[in-house]
Write a protein that holds these residues in place. Sequence first.
Motif, PDB file in Angstrom:
ATOM      1  N   ALA A  47       0.830  -1.203   0.000  1.00 28.38           N
ATOM      2  CA  ALA A  47       0.000   0.000   0.000  1.00 28.38           C
ATOM      3  C   ALA A  47       0.866   1.254   0.000  1.00 28.38           C
ATOM      4  O   ALA A  47       0.416   2.321  -0.416  1.00 28.38           O
ATOM      5  CB  ALA A  47      -0.914   0.002   1.218  1.00 28.38           C
ATOM      6  N   LEU A  48       2.135   1.107   0.443  1.00 26.20           N
ATOM      7  CA  LEU A  48       3.040   2.246   0.545  1.00 26.20           C
ATOM      8  C   LEU A  48       4.479   1.740   0.587  1.00 26.20           C
ATOM      9  O   LEU A  48       4.739   0.682   1.162  1.00 26.20           O
ATOM     10  CB  LEU A  48       2.738   3.042   1.832  1.00 26.20           C
ATOM     11  CG  LEU A  48       3.570   4.292   2.080  1.00 26.20           C
ATOM     12  CD1 LEU A  48       2.666   5.410   2.585  1.00 26.20           C
ATOM     13  CD2 LEU A  48       4.643   4.029   3.107  1.00 26.20           C
ATOM     14  N   VAL A  49       5.382   2.504  -0.012  1.00 29.23           N
ATOM     15  CA  VAL A  49       6.817   2.212   0.050  1.00 29.23           C
ATOM     16  C   VAL A  49       7.499   3.363   0.772  1.00 29.23           C
ATOM     17  O   VAL A  49       7.289   4.532   0.458  1.00 29.23           O
ATOM     18  CB  VAL A  49       7.428   2.042  -1.361  1.00 29.23           C
ATOM     19  CG1 VAL A  49       8.946   1.957  -1.290  1.00 29.23           C
ATOM     20  CG2 VAL A  49       6.857   0.816  -2.056  1.00 29.23           C
ATOM     21  N   LEU A  50       8.302   2.994   1.756  1.00 33.92           N
ATOM     22  CA  LEU A  50       9.117   3.941   2.516  1.00 33.92           C
ATOM     23  C   LEU A  50      10.563   3.601   2.173  1.00 33.92           C
ATOM     24  O   LEU A  50      11.024   2.496   2.448  1.00 33.92           O
ATOM     25  CB  LEU A  50       8.840   3.736   4.004  1.00 33.92           C
ATOM     26  CG  LEU A  50       9.511   4.632   5.013  1.00 33.92           C
ATOM     27  CD1 LEU A  50       9.130   6.083   4.795  1.00 33.92           C
ATOM     28  CD2 LEU A  50       9.111   4.202   6.413  1.00 33.92           C
ATOM     29  N   THR A  51      11.268   4.527   1.507  1.00 37.02           N
ATOM     30  CA  THR A  51      12.602   4.189   1.019  1.00 37.02           C
ATOM     31  C   THR A  51      13.674   5.204   1.402  1.00 37.02           C
ATOM     32  O   THR A  51      13.424   6.400   1.453  1.00 37.02           O
ATOM     33  CB  THR A  51      12.614   4.012  -0.516  1.00 37.02           C
ATOM     34  OG1 THR A  51      13.915   3.564  -0.930  1.00 37.02           O
ATOM     35  CG2 THR A  51      12.280   5.289  -1.257  1.00 37.02           C
ATOM     36  N   ASP A  52      14.845   4.661   1.669  1.00 36.43           N
ATOM     37  CA  ASP A  52      16.050   5.459   1.844  1.00 36.43           C
ATOM     38  C   ASP A  52      16.516   5.876   0.455  1.00 36.43           C
ATOM     39  O   ASP A  52      16.084   5.318  -0.559  1.00 36.43           O
ATOM     40  CB  ASP A  52      17.117   4.603   2.544  1.00 36.43           C
ATOM     41  CG  ASP A  52      18.352   5.390   2.935  1.00 36.43           C
ATOM     42  OD1 ASP A  52      18.281   6.630   3.008  1.00 36.43           O
ATOM     43  OD2 ASP A  52      19.395   4.762   3.175  1.00 36.43           O
ATOM     44  N   THR A  53      17.419   6.830   0.392  1.00 39.34           N
ATOM     45  CA  THR A  53      17.937   7.300  -0.889  1.00 39.34           C
ATOM     46  C   THR A  53      19.224   6.583  -1.273  1.00 39.34           C
ATOM     47  O   THR A  53      19.312   5.967  -2.328  1.00 39.34           O
ATOM     48  CB  THR A  53      18.155   8.825  -0.848  1.00 39.34           C
ATOM     49  OG1 THR A  53      16.887   9.450  -0.668  1.00 39.34           O
ATOM     50  CG2 THR A  53      18.776   9.327  -2.128  1.00 39.34           C
ATOM     51  N   VAL A  77       4.950   6.754  -2.360  1.00 41.92           N
ATOM     52  CA  VAL A  77       6.354   6.623  -1.981  1.00 41.92           C
ATOM     53  C   VAL A  77       6.729   7.746  -1.014  1.00 41.92           C
ATOM     54  O   VAL A  77       6.523   8.921  -1.314  1.00 41.92           O
ATOM     55  CB  VAL A  77       7.276   6.682  -3.215  1.00 41.92           C
ATOM     56  CG1 VAL A  77       8.742   6.677  -2.803  1.00 41.92           C
ATOM     57  CG2 VAL A  77       6.976   5.546  -4.172  1.00 41.92           C
ATOM     58  N   ILE A  78       7.281   7.360   0.145  1.00 41.36           N
ATOM     59  CA  ILE A  78       7.857   8.320   1.076  1.00 41.36           C
ATOM     60  C   ILE A  78       9.365   8.123   1.039  1.00 41.36           C
ATOM     61  O   ILE A  78       9.862   7.012   1.199  1.00 41.36           O
ATOM     62  CB  ILE A  78       7.350   8.116   2.517  1.00 41.36           C
ATOM     63  CG1 ILE A  78       5.838   8.349   2.595  1.00 41.36           C
ATOM     64  CG2 ILE A  78       8.087   9.064   3.478  1.00 41.36           C
ATOM     65  CD1 ILE A  78       5.253   8.070   3.968  1.00 41.36           C
ATOM     66  N   VAL A  79      10.087   9.211   0.830  1.00 41.55           N
ATOM     67  CA  VAL A  79      11.543   9.186   0.749  1.00 41.55           C
ATOM     68  C   VAL A  79      12.131   9.679   2.066  1.00 41.55           C
ATOM     69  O   VAL A  79      11.700  10.701   2.597  1.00 41.55           O
ATOM     70  CB  VAL A  79      12.030  10.069  -0.419  1.00 41.55           C
ATOM     71  CG1 VAL A  79      13.542  10.193  -0.411  1.00 41.55           C
ATOM     72  CG2 VAL A  79      11.525   9.507  -1.747  1.00 41.55           C
ATOM     73  N   MET A  80      13.120   8.935   2.567  1.00 42.09           N
ATOM     74  CA  MET A  80      13.870   9.319   3.764  1.00 42.09           C
ATOM     75  C   MET A  80      15.310   9.600   3.341  1.00 42.09           C
ATOM     76  O   MET A  80      15.878   8.828   2.583  1.00 42.09           O
ATOM     77  CB  MET A  80      13.911   8.167   4.780  1.00 42.09           C
ATOM     78  CG  MET A  80      12.599   7.570   5.142  1.00 42.09           C
ATOM     79  SD  MET A  80      12.806   6.130   6.224  1.00 42.09           S
ATOM     80  CE  MET A  80      13.513   4.909   5.099  1.00 42.09           C
ATOM     81  N   SER A  81      15.866  10.705   3.850  1.00 39.24           N
ATOM     82  CA  SER A  81      17.257  10.993   3.515  1.00 39.24           C
ATOM     83  C   SER A  81      17.845  11.984   4.505  1.00 39.24           C
ATOM     84  O   SER A  81      17.139  12.855   5.014  1.00 39.24           O
ATOM     85  CB  SER A  81      17.368  11.573   2.104  1.00 39.24           C
ATOM     86  OG  SER A  81      18.727  11.832   1.792  1.00 39.24           O
TER      87      SER A  81
END
Length: 122
Positions: A47-53, A77-81
């Motif tokens: 339902a959702l992707v949470l990803t590092d860069t 998509v939620i991006v974490m960085s």
Amino acid sequence: MADILVVEDEIAIAMTLEALLEDEGHQVRVAEQGRAGLAAIAVRVPALVLTDTNMPEMTGPEMVSAMLDEGQRAIPVIVMSAMPEEQVRPAYRRCDAFIAKPFRLHQLAAMIRHILAEAEPR
């Protein structure tokens, strides 16, 4: 609740996110880099992707680009960085939200609730 895929190469961060999201009632899968994330999506669309860069083998932007090329446009998509947002966002063909590392867990949980609510069919 929702099936969430966390794509993060730092094991401590991945485990913390997994615990947080499971406490929120979500089903969580973890992949250590982009290729493993794509493989997980092929097995079951989250339902959702949470990803590092920045990750080895396949970065977050490369994974998201491959998702789009494979027709996975509906997955938020939620991006974490740790890098500034203005440097990170241009690398992504799709990014529904950005959260800067380090972040507060309650902020991320609220962001996820909001994005999942927006993605629900009306």
